[in-house]
Design a protein around this motif. Structure first.
Motif, PDB file in Angstrom:
ATOM      1  N   GLU A  34      90.321 -13.897  33.535  1.00 16.54           N
ATOM      2  CA  GLU A  34      90.905 -15.185  33.177  1.00 16.54           C
ATOM      3  C   GLU A  34      92.385 -15.029  32.831  1.00 16.54           C
ATOM      4  O   GLU A  34      93.232 -15.835  33.266  1.00 16.54           O
ATOM      5  CB  GLU A  34      90.139 -15.776  31.999  1.00 16.54           C
ATOM      6  N   GLU A  35      92.710 -13.997  32.074  1.00 18.45           N
ATOM      7  CA  GLU A  35      94.097 -13.776  31.663  1.00 18.45           C
ATOM      8  C   GLU A  35      94.991 -13.529  32.878  1.00 18.45           C
ATOM      9  O   GLU A  35      96.104 -14.065  32.966  1.00 18.45           O
ATOM     10  CB  GLU A  35      94.166 -12.585  30.714  1.00 18.45           C
ATOM     11  N   ALA A  36      94.491 -12.746  33.832  1.00 20.39           N
ATOM     12  CA  ALA A  36      95.277 -12.457  35.041  1.00 20.39           C
ATOM     13  C   ALA A  36      95.475 -13.710  35.885  1.00 20.39           C
ATOM     14  O   ALA A  36      96.562 -13.938  36.433  1.00 20.39           O
ATOM     15  CB  ALA A  36      94.572 -11.370  35.864  1.00 20.39           C
ATOM     16  N   ILE A  37      94.441 -14.517  35.988  1.00 22.62           N
ATOM     17  CA  ILE A  37      94.540 -15.753  36.781  1.00 22.62           C
ATOM     18  C   ILE A  37      95.528 -16.713  36.140  1.00 22.62           C
ATOM     19  O   ILE A  37      96.383 -17.304  36.830  1.00 22.62           O
ATOM     20  CB  ILE A  37      93.156 -16.405  36.924  1.00 22.62           C
ATOM     21  N   TYR A  38      95.420 -16.886  34.816  1.00 20.33           N
ATOM     22  CA  TYR A  38      96.333 -17.801  34.120  1.00 20.33           C
ATOM     23  C   TYR A  38      97.793 -17.354  34.259  1.00 20.33           C
ATOM     24  O   TYR A  38      98.708 -18.193  34.320  1.00 20.33           O
ATOM     25  CB  TYR A  38      95.948 -17.925  32.659  1.00 20.33           C
ATOM     26  N   GLN A  39      98.018 -16.067  34.295  1.00 12.60           N
ATOM     27  CA  GLN A  39      99.377 -15.570  34.431  1.00 12.60           C
ATOM     28  C   GLN A  39      99.986 -16.047  35.748  1.00 12.60           C
ATOM     29  O   GLN A  39     101.118 -16.548  35.784  1.00 12.60           O
ATOM     30  CB  GLN A  39      99.383 -14.032  34.370  1.00 12.60           C
ATOM     31  N   HIS A  40      99.222 -15.915  36.853  1.00 13.15           N
ATOM     32  CA  HIS A  40      99.709 -16.379  38.157  1.00 13.15           C
ATOM     33  C   HIS A  40      99.810 -17.905  38.195  1.00 13.15           C
ATOM     34  O   HIS A  40     100.763 -18.470  38.749  1.00 13.15           O
ATOM     35  CB  HIS A  40      98.772 -15.901  39.268  1.00 13.15           C
ATOM     36  N   LEU A  41      98.826 -18.543  37.586  1.00 14.91           N
ATOM     37  CA  LEU A  41      98.777 -20.010  37.643  1.00 14.91           C
ATOM     38  C   LEU A  41      99.948 -20.624  36.877  1.00 14.91           C
ATOM     39  O   LEU A  41     100.627 -21.529  37.382  1.00 14.91           O
ATOM     40  CB  LEU A  41      97.439 -20.482  37.070  1.00 14.91           C
ATOM     41  N   PHE A  42     100.209 -20.116  35.652  1.00 16.64           N
ATOM     42  CA  PHE A  42     101.312 -20.668  34.862  1.00 16.64           C
ATOM     43  C   PHE A  42     102.672 -20.318  35.457  1.00 16.64           C
ATOM     44  O   PHE A  42     103.644 -21.049  35.272  1.00 16.64           O
ATOM     45  CB  PHE A  42     101.214 -20.160  33.419  1.00 16.64           C
ATOM     46  N   GLU A  43     102.729 -19.198  36.169  1.00 15.06           N
ATOM     47  CA  GLU A  43     103.968 -18.844  36.866  1.00 15.06           C
ATOM     48  C   GLU A  43     104.298 -19.890  37.921  1.00 15.06           C
ATOM     49  O   GLU A  43     105.430 -20.354  38.023  1.00 15.06           O
ATOM     50  CB  GLU A  43     103.789 -17.475  37.546  1.00 15.06           C
ATOM     51  N   GLN A  44     103.289 -20.261  38.701  1.00 14.31           N
ATOM     52  CA  GLN A  44     103.504 -21.233  39.773  1.00 14.31           C
ATOM     53  C   GLN A  44     103.755 -22.631  39.212  1.00 14.31           C
ATOM     54  O   GLN A  44     104.474 -23.431  39.802  1.00 14.31           O
ATOM     55  CB  GLN A  44     102.282 -21.258  40.706  1.00 14.31           C
ATOM     56  N   ALA A  45     103.145 -22.936  38.064  1.00 17.99           N
ATOM     57  CA  ALA A  45     103.279 -24.271  37.469  1.00 17.99           C
ATOM     58  C   ALA A  45     104.361 -24.322  36.401  1.00 17.99           C
ATOM     59  O   ALA A  45     104.349 -25.219  35.552  1.00 17.99           O
ATOM     60  CB  ALA A  45     101.930 -24.693  36.879  1.00 17.99           C
ATOM     61  N   GLU A  46     105.299 -23.404  36.449  1.00 18.11           N
ATOM     62  CA  GLU A  46     106.292 -23.281  35.383  1.00 18.11           C
ATOM     63  C   GLU A  46     107.031 -24.581  35.107  1.00 18.11           C
ATOM     64  O   GLU A  46     107.246 -24.959  33.953  1.00 18.11           O
ATOM     65  CB  GLU A  46     107.299 -22.177  35.744  1.00 18.11           C
ATOM     66  N   ASN A  47     107.432 -25.289  36.138  1.00 17.16           N
ATOM     67  CA  ASN A  47     108.201 -26.517  35.956  1.00 17.16           C
ATOM     68  C   ASN A  47     107.381 -27.767  36.260  1.00 17.16           C
ATOM     69  O   ASN A  47     107.947 -28.842  36.494  1.00 17.16           O
ATOM     70  CB  ASN A  47     109.440 -26.480  36.859  1.00 17.16           C
ATOM     71  N   ASP A  48     106.074 -27.634  36.279  1.00 18.62           N
ATOM     72  CA  ASP A  48     105.195 -28.738  36.629  1.00 18.62           C
ATOM     73  C   ASP A  48     104.491 -29.299  35.400  1.00 18.62           C
ATOM     74  O   ASP A  48     104.454 -28.668  34.332  1.00 18.62           O
ATOM     75  CB  ASP A  48     104.133 -28.288  37.644  1.00 18.62           C
ATOM     76  N   THR A  49     103.916 -30.490  35.569  1.00 19.28           N
ATOM     77  CA  THR A  49     103.084 -31.078  34.518  1.00 19.28           C
ATOM     78  C   THR A  49     101.673 -30.525  34.675  1.00 19.28           C
ATOM     79  O   THR A  49     101.081 -30.609  35.753  1.00 19.28           O
ATOM     80  CB  THR A  49     103.048 -32.613  34.645  1.00 19.28           C
ATOM     81  N   LEU A  50     101.148 -29.973  33.591  1.00 22.75           N
ATOM     82  CA  LEU A  50      99.830 -29.331  33.658  1.00 22.75           C
ATOM     83  C   LEU A  50      98.961 -29.804  32.508  1.00 22.75           C
ATOM     84  O   LEU A  50      99.412 -29.843  31.357  1.00 22.75           O
ATOM     85  CB  LEU A  50      99.979 -27.807  33.636  1.00 22.75           C
ATOM     86  N   ILE A  51      97.712 -30.165  32.842  1.00 21.48           N
ATOM     87  CA  ILE A  51      96.724 -30.527  31.823  1.00 21.48           C
ATOM     88  C   ILE A  51      95.532 -29.597  31.989  1.00 21.48           C
ATOM     89  O   ILE A  51      94.915 -29.544  33.059  1.00 21.48           O
ATOM     90  CB  ILE A  51      96.274 -31.991  31.972  1.00 21.48           C
ATOM     91  N   LEU A  52      95.217 -28.857  30.945  1.00 19.67           N
ATOM     92  CA  LEU A  52      94.114 -27.913  30.958  1.00 19.67           C
ATOM     93  C   LEU A  52      93.044 -28.369  29.974  1.00 19.67           C
ATOM     94  O   LEU A  52      93.316 -28.502  28.780  1.00 19.67           O
ATOM     95  CB  LEU A  52      94.609 -26.505  30.593  1.00 19.67           C
TER      96      LEU A  52
END
Length: 569
Positions: A501-519
């Protein structure tokens, strides 16, 4: 009859085939009347030993009527069935176009077996509307009127008898039987829907029934549903045969009346005896066109109910979906303004006066126990549901005015339950975006920690050969390929271990750095980087703030965090 308005509009699109069907149906019917009427006259005429040339002309007419009848019947069948198949295709297309925008809501209101019975069974029932309802009465009335007009040349009394016979066999008898048939057919449809539901649940739940040793009881229920359906079908069939038999008997009585009346008129000198056999043969033949009227009311009622069952699905789930497009530049901000939501049929409110402001480009986590209303927020954002009260804004625009497709096409969505299609990993990734390269797909698999997968690996229907964690990672790989600016993630890693999970979130938040995200998550780990955390309980927002602010406050979120530490260490 208003239930059939949509079907009639679809049918009338095929004007050419309809007119050709009616024309050739009339040609076949009137040629049959001419054939048998001429044969009756020929028999009477031949008894007087006329010149051979007179019989030759009559025989030529018989052959002409025979050819016309065969040609007309073939053409009538061809054009009427071609029209029917085209109409069925148009009905399916029109129906699917109407339900497609509401697909996410359908399974919240209907059981899958009932939906299957409607979409398959009810559409198939409508194939009888043109062939058994729309078309036969038109052809019958035209043929009868032409025959009655011809008969008045020889005897007005016989023509009146034929007119009475038309009313009796074409309208009165079918109407009387329709009243009883309606009750029977209603039970047939209910039995069919129940059987479809039981079969679907049996197939989907077979594994659990086997594990809990309840298979035998479910099989008995399924067998009982099948027996009920068969019994109702048999009752329906008997009723239709009885209706046809009574209608046929009535046509024979009319022919007997024509025979007796004709004989009386010949005796009185009001009718030439040469024409008696012709009139009798005409009466026997013309009522063949009234035979379909015996089953018309049942098909009419069946079509009416099928149309109602089909299109009420759309009426019940459809809501004002809006027609505006999203404007401005992504990423979009989101605002929930005093939102209250309550599911149909439930007394409990899932959301109560919820107000949340999500600035563009921010990361927000929505946490809370199961049933607190977290996923309902997601459904409102995706327009799967509409708020009972309050408004939602996206990009500064009211969400109820924005077209659904606009929301979906601008969002990367991972739901709790994601669907996977039968095929390969490549097939299931390709739906994310058009013209994706193999390199892009492989990179997404790597970021989703699915390095062991190849693009050619097989995926069974509904992903049955994948574990829960593999399904979630494959769904994450799909959203990584979309590259939209709005991320809506509902428990995306609930079945994944903490390290992955930690590895996936790292890639996911990298790609969504400037995006609106709701988790949306029930886990509280890894939320330190969130710009805002919304804590919900029983449909209410009980706390909100950054991770640091909520921990310092030592309120509800702090208590949840302490409990999680005690449980998981």
């Amino acid at each position: 009859m208003k239930e059939l308005t949509s079907i009639v509009k679809i049918i009338t699109v095929e004007k050419k085939d309809i007119l050709l069907s009616i024309f050739f149906g009339f040609l076949a019917g009137i040629a049959a009347v001419g054939l048998f009427g001429s044969s009756g006259y020929l028999i009477s005429r031949a008894a007087l030993v006329p010149p051979l040339y007179a019989l030759t002309v009559l025989i030529a007419f018989l052959k002409l009527f025979g050819f016309a009848r065969a040609l007309g019947r073939y053409a009538e069948r061809y054009f009427s069935h071609r029209a029917t198949f085209t109409m069925l295709s148009n009905i399916r297309l029109a129906f699917y176009k109407k339900i497609e925008p509401h697909a996410p809501r359908l399974f919240q209101k209907y059981r899958s077996g009932d939906l299957l019975a409607r979409i398959v069974g009810d559409v198939e029932s409508l194939q009888n509307f043109f062939l058994r309802v729309y078309y036969p009465p038109v052809v019958m009335v035209v043929i009868f009127l032409a025959t009655i007009v011809f008969t008045t040349i020889f005897s007005l009394s016989v023509a009146l008898v034929l007119l009475v016979g038309l009313i009796l066999t074409g309208f009165v008898i079918p109407f009387l039987f329709a009243l009883r048939q309606r009750r029977i057919e209603n039970r047939v449809r209910e039995a069919r829907g129940e059987l479809s539901t039981d079969v679907t649940e049996f197939l989907y739940g077979f594994r659990d029934l086997k594990i809990y040793q309840q298979l035998e009881g479910k099989e008995e229920d399924l067998s009982a549903s099948a027996s009920t359906y068969i019994r109702e079908q048999e009752r329906e069939g008997k009723q239709r045969v009885y209706s046809q038999s009574v209608n046929t008997f009535a046509t024979l009585i009319v022919s007997w009346v024509v025979t007796g009346l004709g004989a009386y008129l010949v005796g009185e000198g009001d009718l030439n005896g040469l024409f008696l056999a012709m009139l009798v043969m005409i009466s026997l033949t013309v009522f063949e066109n009234a035979a379909p009227m015996a089953v018309l009311p049942s098909h009419l009622d069946d079509s009416r109910r099928a149309s109602k069952r089909l299109f009420t699905i759309v009426d019940e789930v459809s809501q004002d979906q809006g027609s505006e497009r999203l404007t401005g530049n992504a990423p979009y901000g989101i605002e929930f303004n005093d939102i209250t939501f309550q599911y149909d049929g439930e007394h409990r409110q899932s959301l109560k006066n919820v107000s949340i402001d999500l600035a563009p480009g921010t990361k927000t986590a929505v946490v809370g126990p199961s049933g607190s209303g977290k996923s309902t927020l997601m459904q409102l954002l995706l327009k799967v549901q509409q708020p009972t009260r309050g408004t939602v804004h996206m990009g500064g625009q009211p969400l109820d005015e924005i077209e659904e497709e606009q929301v979906w096409s601008n969002a990367n969505v991972v739901l709790q339950d994601n669907h996977f299609f039968y095929g390969t990993v490549r097939d299931n990734l390709a739906i994310a975006k058009e013209e994706l390269s193999d390199e892009e797909m492989k990179e997404a698999l790597q970021k989703a920690q699915l390095d062991s997968f190849t693009l050619e690996d097989e995926v069974f229907e509904r992903g049955e050969n994948l574990s829960g964690g593999e399904k979630q990672r494959l769904a994450i790989a799909r959203v990584l390929l979309r590259r939209e600016r709005l991320w809506l993630l509902d428990e995306p890693t609930s079945s994944i271990d903490a390290l992955t999970e930690e590895a996936i979130y790292q890639h996911l938040f990298e790609q969504a750095e400037n995006d609106t995200l709701i988790l949306i998550s029930h886990r509280l780990t890894g939320l330190e980087t969130m710009d805002q955390i919304i804590v919900m309980e029983q449909g209410l927002v009980v706390e909100k703030g950054t991770y640091k602010e909520l921990m310092e406050k030592q309120g509800y979120f702090y208590q949840m965090k302490q409990i999680e530490k005690q449980v998981f260490g």
